[in-house]
Design an enzyme around this catalytic site. Structure first.
Site, PDB file in Angstrom:
ATOM      1  N   THR A   1       1.339   2.388   0.868  1.00  0.00           N
ATOM      2  CA  THR A   1       0.725   2.853  -0.373  1.00  0.00           C
ATOM      3  C   THR A   1       1.624   3.863  -1.091  1.00  0.00           C
ATOM      4  OG1 THR A   1      -1.045   4.319  -1.138  1.00  0.00           O
ATOM      5  CG2 THR A   1      -0.533   4.454   1.165  1.00  0.00           C
ATOM      6  N   ASP A   2       1.478   3.937  -2.407  1.00  0.00           N
ATOM      7  CA  ASP A   2       2.227   4.956  -3.162  1.00  0.00           C
ATOM      8  C   ASP A   2       1.725   6.360  -2.839  1.00  0.00           C
ATOM      9  OD1 ASP A   2      -0.231   4.818  -4.476  1.00  0.00           O
ATOM     10  OD2 ASP A   2       0.604   4.633  -6.483  1.00  0.00           O
ATOM     11  N   GLU A   3       0.563   6.461  -2.174  1.00  0.00           N
ATOM     12  CA  GLU A   3       0.008   7.794  -1.887  1.00  0.00           C
ATOM     13  C   GLU A   3       0.882   8.592  -0.923  1.00  0.00           C
ATOM     14  OE1 GLU A   3      -4.233   8.032  -1.444  1.00  0.00           O
ATOM     15  OE2 GLU A   3      -4.534   6.201  -2.604  1.00  0.00           O
TER      16      GLU A   3
ATOM     17  N   TYR B   1      -5.539  10.504   5.076  1.00  0.00           N
ATOM     18  CA  TYR B   1      -5.223   9.077   4.897  1.00  0.00           C
ATOM     19  C   TYR B   1      -3.742   8.880   4.595  1.00  0.00           C
ATOM     20  CZ  TYR B   1      -4.499   4.711   2.336  1.00  0.00           C
ATOM     21  OH  TYR B   1      -3.985   3.519   1.894  1.00  0.00           O
TER      22      TYR B   1
ATOM     23  N   LYS C   1      -0.565   7.094   6.759  1.00  0.00           N
ATOM     24  CA  LYS C   1       0.226   5.958   6.272  1.00  0.00           C
ATOM     25  C   LYS C   1       1.717   6.319   6.236  1.00  0.00           C
ATOM     26  CE  LYS C   1      -1.095   2.483   4.923  1.00  0.00           C
ATOM     27  NZ  LYS C   1      -1.389   1.214   5.639  1.00  0.00           N
TER      28      LYS C   1
ATOM     29  N   ASP D   1      -9.074  -5.010  18.043  1.00  0.00           N
ATOM     30  CA  ASP D   1      -8.557  -3.731  17.565  1.00  0.00           C
ATOM     31  C   ASP D   1      -7.038  -3.699  17.755  1.00  0.00           C
ATOM     32  OD1 ASP D   1      -7.931  -0.981  17.324  1.00  0.00           O
ATOM     33  OD2 ASP D   1      -9.931  -0.418  18.031  1.00  0.00           O
TER      34      ASP D   1
ATOM     35  N   ALA E   1      -6.085  -0.984   8.509  1.00  0.00           N
ATOM     36  CA  ALA E   1      -6.044   0.471   8.339  1.00  0.00           C
ATOM     37  C   ALA E   1      -7.433   0.991   8.018  1.00  0.00           C
ATOM     38  CB  ALA E   1      -5.089   0.847   7.204  1.00  0.00           C
TER      39      ALA E   1
END
Ligand code: NAD
Ligand code: TYD
Length: 339
Positions: free
Chosen positions: A128-130, A153, A157, A62, A86
């Site tokens: 991420t683009d999120e 989420y 990130k 982990d 992730a």
């Protein structure tokens, strides 16, 4: 020969395993240590092409475990880190957010601290683009777009991105952040749109489309993403952010219809279901920077790559049948039953 000693976290997941298989198939100047907790999304079967290679080791563990992370850096004299590990699924982050902040935020912090101590030469944070939130009908995300994450989420990130960049600014840690759009390809866990729809269609099950099906995602084949990560690893500039995308904006409903068409299944399988809470309407990425500064560009055409992906799921039934017959059943029931 001097190896690049790379710690890859989350290398048993979808993108990480494709990345390891890609890198080891063409390079012998790297030594890869894959540290993965093997959550529901981690699967060592994905790494069959790499497992016997001499310049590859797997460690089950982990990234939030400080002691273990220290041990790994020390034992293998790690000089490069690529952090894929992730919790990666928006719907799961809505069902329960804690593990997202634990792994994505605390875990990244543990890796950054170890990277400082061991003076690594490069730390790639795979993002991420999120993190940019949701777009209206026009415009694209650039690296300068303000962060406005909407889901647990994407907020976890975004926190990890900011933390990584702060370690660059404050401590001079050689950090680079990459922000990619939605990936598809082999070994993607069936909870995500494309594999879920392919598998349900093959099994003549309903295809649950959220809301009106008009949400837009910008799709990239996983191998193009991996080629971009390799480019950034070799040539990226420390302290920088690089957006990665292939300019394939598609409405969800059009993806679903394409899959049905290719599999020669009827559109009556489509079922519009209750929308995802806080559902981002549109993502679209501008990757001018990585193209002009590092010379990367996508090489896979969307239509060819999605057909190849559908074929992969047809040919690798045993891979996904094992998954959907286990704990996945419970998850599917919780998320989709009575929706
Ligand atoms: P995935 O869910 O398929 O794989 C995640 C992997 O991380 C699994 O192997 C899992 O076992 C491992 N993991 C989870 N928690 C861990 C922990 N605490 N310690 C060690 N290992 C742990 O995810 P993916 O789709 O391959 O995404 C990989 C990365 O790329 C993620 O950081 C994600 O945010 C990012 N990303 C994904 C996409 C996409 O479309 N899938 C797009 C852009 C960025
Ligand atoms: P997903 O693959 O979960 O990626 P993300 O939400 O991180 O972009 O979903 C892609 C799109 O597909 C998103 O708009 C939600 C939609 N979707 C459905 O309509 N039905 C589904 O069963 C799933 C999993 C996703």
């Amino acid at each position: 020969m001097e190896f690049k000693k790379i710690l890859i976290t989350g290398g048993a997941g979808f993108i990480g395993s494709n990345f390891i298989n890609h890198l080891l198939s063409k390079r012998d100047d790297v030594f890869i240590v894959n540290l993965d907790k093997l959550t529901y999304a981690g699967n060592l079967e994905n790494l069959k092409p790499s497992e016997a290679k001499k310049n590859y080791v797997f460690i089950k563990g982990d990234i939030t475990n400080n002691e273990l992370v220290n041990y790994v850096f020390n034992k293998y004299n790690i000089k490069y880190v690529i952090n894929f590990a992730a919790e990666s699924h928006v719907d799961r982050s809505i069902l329960g957010s804690e593990i997202f902040y634990r792994t994505n935020v605390i875990g990244t912090n543990v890796l950054l601290e170890a990277s400082r101590r061991f003076e690594v030469e490069k730390f790639l944070q795979i993002s991420t683009d999120e993190v940019y939130g949701s777009l209206g009908p026009n415009g694209l995300f650039t690296e300068k777009t303000p962060l406005a994450p909407n889901s647990p989420y994407s907020s976890s990130k975004a926190a990890a991105d900011l933390m990584a960049l702060s370690f660059s600014h404050t401590f001079g840690l050689p950090v680079i952040v990459t922000r990619c759009s939605n990936n598809f390809g082999p070994y993607q866990f069936p909870e995500k749109l494309i594999p879920l729809m392919i598998i349900n269609a093959i099994n003549d099950k309903k295809l649950p489309v959220y809301g009106d099906g008009l949400n837009v995602r910008d799709w990239i084949y996983v191998l193009d993403h991996n080629r971009a990560i390799e480019t950034v690893l070799d040539h990226g500039k420390n302290g920088e952010i690089y957006n990665i995308g292939a300019s394939n904006e598609k409405r969800n409903i059009d993806i679903v219809k394409l899959i049905l068409d290719k599999l020669q299944k009827p559109e009556s399988l489509i079922e519009f279901v209750k929308d995802r809470p806080g559902h981002d309407r549109r993502y679209a990425i501008d990757s001018t920077k990585i193209k002009s500064e590092l010379g990367w560009k996508p090489i896979f055409a969307f239509e060819d790559a999605i057909f190849e992906t559908i074929d992969w799921y047809i040919k690798n039934k045993s891979w996904w049948e094992r998954i959907i017959s286990g704990d996945y059943k419970k998850y599917y029931k919780t998320l989709y039953e009575n929706r």
